[in-house]
Design a protein around this motif. Structure first.
Motif, PDB file in Angstrom:
ATOM      1  N   LYS A  62      84.216 106.289 -10.690  1.00 38.55           N
ATOM      2  CA  LYS A  62      85.218 107.144 -10.049  1.00 38.55           C
ATOM      3  C   LYS A  62      85.092 107.117  -8.535  1.00 38.55           C
ATOM      4  O   LYS A  62      86.032 107.469  -7.824  1.00 38.55           O
ATOM      5  N   GLN A  63      83.946 106.682  -8.037  1.00 42.44           N
ATOM      6  CA  GLN A  63      83.694 106.704  -6.594  1.00 42.44           C
ATOM      7  C   GLN A  63      83.747 105.324  -5.938  1.00 42.44           C
ATOM      8  O   GLN A  63      83.860 105.232  -4.728  1.00 42.44           O
ATOM      9  N   ILE A  64      83.648 104.268  -6.718  1.00 45.82           N
ATOM     10  CA  ILE A  64      83.508 102.925  -6.141  1.00 45.82           C
ATOM     11  C   ILE A  64      84.844 102.219  -6.012  1.00 45.82           C
ATOM     12  O   ILE A  64      85.613 102.134  -6.963  1.00 45.82           O
ATOM     13  N   ASP A  65      85.111 101.691  -4.826  1.00 39.17           N
ATOM     14  CA  ASP A  65      86.240 100.791  -4.587  1.00 39.17           C
ATOM     15  C   ASP A  65      85.646  99.380  -4.617  1.00 39.17           C
ATOM     16  O   ASP A  65      84.946  98.970  -3.693  1.00 39.17           O
ATOM     17  N   PHE A  66      85.915  98.647  -5.692  1.00 36.41           N
ATOM     18  CA  PHE A  66      85.304  97.334  -5.864  1.00 36.41           C
ATOM     19  C   PHE A  66      85.913  96.275  -4.944  1.00 36.41           C
ATOM     20  O   PHE A  66      85.338  95.204  -4.794  1.00 36.41           O
ATOM     21  N   ARG A  67      87.042  96.582  -4.332  1.00 32.75           N
ATOM     22  CA  ARG A  67      87.565  95.670  -3.320  1.00 32.75           C
ATOM     23  C   ARG A  67      86.681  95.741  -2.077  1.00 32.75           C
ATOM     24  O   ARG A  67      86.455  94.739  -1.411  1.00 32.75           O
ATOM     25  N   GLN A  68      86.179  96.938  -1.793  1.00 27.78           N
ATOM     26  CA  GLN A  68      85.279  97.121  -0.657  1.00 27.78           C
ATOM     27  C   GLN A  68      83.835  96.767  -1.010  1.00 27.78           C
ATOM     28  O   GLN A  68      83.039  96.444  -0.133  1.00 27.78           O
ATOM     29  N   HIS A  69      83.502  96.840  -2.295  1.00 26.65           N
ATOM     30  CA  HIS A  69      82.130  96.580  -2.740  1.00 26.65           C
ATOM     31  C   HIS A  69      82.104  95.565  -3.890  1.00 26.65           C
ATOM     32  O   HIS A  69      81.652  95.884  -4.994  1.00 26.65           O
ATOM     33  N   PRO A  70      82.544  94.333  -3.659  1.00 19.90           N
ATOM     34  CA  PRO A  70      82.534  93.345  -4.743  1.00 19.90           C
ATOM     35  C   PRO A  70      81.121  93.008  -5.207  1.00 19.90           C
ATOM     36  O   PRO A  70      80.927  92.539  -6.324  1.00 19.90           O
ATOM     37  N   GLU A  71      80.132  93.269  -4.354  1.00 17.58           N
ATOM     38  CA  GLU A  71      78.744  92.956  -4.706  1.00 17.58           C
ATOM     39  C   GLU A  71      78.253  93.787  -5.901  1.00 17.58           C
ATOM     40  O   GLU A  71      77.259  93.422  -6.544  1.00 17.58           O
ATOM     41  N   LEU A  72      78.952  94.874  -6.220  1.00 20.82           N
ATOM     42  CA  LEU A  72      78.556  95.715  -7.348  1.00 20.82           C
ATOM     43  C   LEU A  72      79.204  95.288  -8.665  1.00 20.82           C
ATOM     44  O   LEU A  72      78.809  95.756  -9.729  1.00 20.82           O
ATOM     45  N   TYR A  73      80.176  94.420  -8.593  1.00 22.35           N
ATOM     46  CA  TYR A  73      80.888  93.983  -9.793  1.00 22.35           C
ATOM     47  C   TYR A  73      80.059  92.964 -10.568  1.00 22.35           C
ATOM     48  O   TYR A  73      79.356  92.146  -9.983  1.00 22.35           O
ATOM     49  N   ARG A  74      80.148  93.033 -11.890  1.00 19.43           N
ATOM     50  CA  ARG A  74      79.561  92.027 -12.753  1.00 19.43           C
ATOM     51  C   ARG A  74      80.602  91.603 -13.777  1.00 19.43           C
ATOM     52  O   ARG A  74      81.321  92.437 -14.331  1.00 19.43           O
ATOM     53  N   VAL A  75      80.667  90.320 -14.043  1.00 20.67           N
ATOM     54  CA  VAL A  75      81.641  89.783 -14.990  1.00 20.67           C
ATOM     55  C   VAL A  75      81.371  90.328 -16.386  1.00 20.67           C
ATOM     56  O   VAL A  75      82.286  90.754 -17.086  1.00 20.67           O
ATOM     57  N   GLY A  76      80.108  90.348 -16.779  1.00 20.33           N
ATOM     58  CA  GLY A  76      79.764  90.826 -18.108  1.00 20.33           C
ATOM     59  C   GLY A  76      80.315  89.915 -19.186  1.00 20.33           C
ATOM     60  O   GLY A  76      80.538  88.720 -18.961  1.00 20.33           O
ATOM     61  N   ARG A  77      80.552  90.481 -20.361  1.00 23.98           N
ATOM     62  CA  ARG A  77      81.074  89.713 -21.488  1.00 23.98           C
ATOM     63  C   ARG A  77      82.492  90.156 -21.802  1.00 23.98           C
ATOM     64  O   ARG A  77      82.795  91.353 -21.796  1.00 23.98           O
ATOM     65  N   SER A  99      71.611  90.901 -11.981  1.00 22.90           N
ATOM     66  CA  SER A  99      71.937  90.622 -13.371  1.00 22.90           C
ATOM     67  C   SER A  99      73.429  90.309 -13.488  1.00 22.90           C
ATOM     68  O   SER A  99      74.230  90.777 -12.700  1.00 22.90           O
ATOM     69  N   ASN A 100      73.772  89.506 -14.500  1.00 26.09           N
ATOM     70  CA  ASN A 100      75.184  89.239 -14.766  1.00 26.09           C
ATOM     71  C   ASN A 100      75.763  90.225 -15.771  1.00 26.09           C
ATOM     72  O   ASN A 100      76.935  90.167 -16.089  1.00 26.09           O
ATOM     73  N   SER A 101      74.927  91.136 -16.302  1.00 18.97           N
ATOM     74  CA  SER A 101      75.392  92.119 -17.272  1.00 18.97           C
ATOM     75  C   SER A 101      76.264  93.154 -16.587  1.00 18.97           C
ATOM     76  O   SER A 101      75.998  93.553 -15.455  1.00 18.97           O
ATOM     77  N   PHE A 102      77.289  93.614 -17.299  1.00 11.67           N
ATOM     78  CA  PHE A 102      78.136  94.659 -16.742  1.00 11.67           C
ATOM     79  C   PHE A 102      77.347  95.960 -16.715  1.00 11.67           C
ATOM     80  O   PHE A 102      76.729  96.344 -17.710  1.00 11.67           O
ATOM     81  N   ASP A 103      77.331  96.635 -15.569  1.00 14.81           N
ATOM     82  CA  ASP A 103      76.512  97.829 -15.383  1.00 14.81           C
ATOM     83  C   ASP A 103      77.354  99.090 -15.557  1.00 14.81           C
ATOM     84  O   ASP A 103      78.051  99.513 -14.637  1.00 14.81           O
ATOM     85  N   TYR A 104      77.263  99.700 -16.743  1.00 12.71           N
ATOM     86  CA  TYR A 104      78.046 100.898 -17.039  1.00 12.71           C
ATOM     87  C   TYR A 104      77.476 102.149 -16.378  1.00 12.71           C
ATOM     88  O   TYR A 104      78.077 103.213 -16.454  1.00 12.71           O
ATOM     89  N   SER A 105      76.316 102.037 -15.707  1.00 13.95           N
ATOM     90  CA  SER A 105      75.712 103.222 -15.090  1.00 13.95           C
ATOM     91  C   SER A 105      76.311 103.550 -13.720  1.00 13.95           C
ATOM     92  O   SER A 105      76.032 104.607 -13.167  1.00 13.95           O
ATOM     93  N   LEU A 116      87.781 100.310 -16.123  1.00 13.97           N
ATOM     94  CA  LEU A 116      86.921 101.078 -15.225  1.00 13.97           C
ATOM     95  C   LEU A 116      87.014 100.668 -13.765  1.00 13.97           C
ATOM     96  O   LEU A 116      86.878 101.506 -12.871  1.00 13.97           O
ATOM     97  N   VAL A 117      87.197  99.388 -13.500  1.00 17.94           N
ATOM     98  CA  VAL A 117      87.034  98.841 -12.147  1.00 17.94           C
ATOM     99  C   VAL A 117      88.295  99.053 -11.303  1.00 17.94           C
ATOM    100  O   VAL A 117      89.346  98.485 -11.579  1.00 17.94           O
ATOM    101  N   GLU A 118      88.148  99.886 -10.286  1.00 17.05           N
ATOM    102  CA  GLU A 118      89.251 100.203  -9.380  1.00 17.05           C
ATOM    103  C   GLU A 118      89.077  99.489  -8.042  1.00 17.05           C
ATOM    104  O   GLU A 118      87.964  99.148  -7.670  1.00 17.05           O
TER     105      GLU A 118
END
Length: 199
Positions: free
Chosen positions: A39-54, A29-35, A61-63
């Motif tokens: 606090k645990q996710i490094d989005f540089r290491q896990h870009p696949e979890l990021y969503r652009v959202g609106r 989904s392209n929706s931002f996932d607030y679930s 939130l995104v670290e």
């Protein structure tokens, strides 16, 4: 530098290390996932979890991007807004140079938020747009959430000028050719569920 992130994520999952909670239904989904556990996710290491959202969804939130960009975010007056927007735009360009779409998109969101927050303060003395507190289940999400908008006050020319400065940089960022190319690539990877290297 361009290792297969899907393979490394799968390997980490097998070993039980670095597991990242997410809802399977939202993976493509392209929706931002607030679930997600931000606090645990490094989005540089896990870009696949990021969503652009609106709009600005997830901007605080995104670290590690929030911690890299937020210290430079200021809009109190024209001078602060100019220095802030130029520094954040410089970070935006650096992320693009490193093929880091998530970082670039987060910088774009901070530029957008500079505009929207400065406009809010320009229109509402003290920056409070809605009447009443944010419901507990809506904290961290933008919007009225059933609250009435407070009456506008006479426009604050200082905040209006700050808003214009951020708007110009935000407008420049969101149509930057490299940003648009990386965004398209990122969205294709989200749809296909494959992340090879940085998007």
């Amino acid at each position: 530098m361009h290792a297969n992130r899907s393979a490394s994520t799968a390997q980490a999952a097998k070993s039980g290390k670095n597991q990242v909670p997410r809802r399977a239904a939202r993976v493509h989904s392209n929706s931002f996932d607030y679930s997600l556990d931000f606090k645990q996710i490094d989005f540089r290491q896990h870009p696949e979890l990021y969503r652009v959202g609106r709009g600005e969804q997830g901007v605080l939130l995104v670290e590690p991007y929030k911690s890299e960009i937020l210290p430079h975010w200021r809009f109190a007056d024209e001078d602060k807004a100019r220095l802030s927007s130029e520094k954040i735009f410089e970070l935006f360009l650096n992320y693009l140079d490193n093929d880091d779409f998530v970082g670039a998109d987060m910088a774009r969101k901070f530029l957008q938020m500079g505009y929207t927050r400065a406009r809010r303060y320009a229109n509402h003395k003290g920056g409070k747009k809605y009447d009443g507190p944010v419901p507990d289940d809506k904290k961290g999400l933008s919007g009225a959430h059933g609250r009435d908008e407070l009456p506008r006050t006479p426009e604050d020319p200082v905040k209006a000028a700050a808003a214009r400065i951020f708007k110009a940089k935000w407008d420049e960022a969101k149509v930057h050719p490299r940003y648009l190319a990386l965004k398209q690539q990122f969205e294709q990877q989200v749809q296909s569920g494959t992340f090879n290297g940085k998007a």
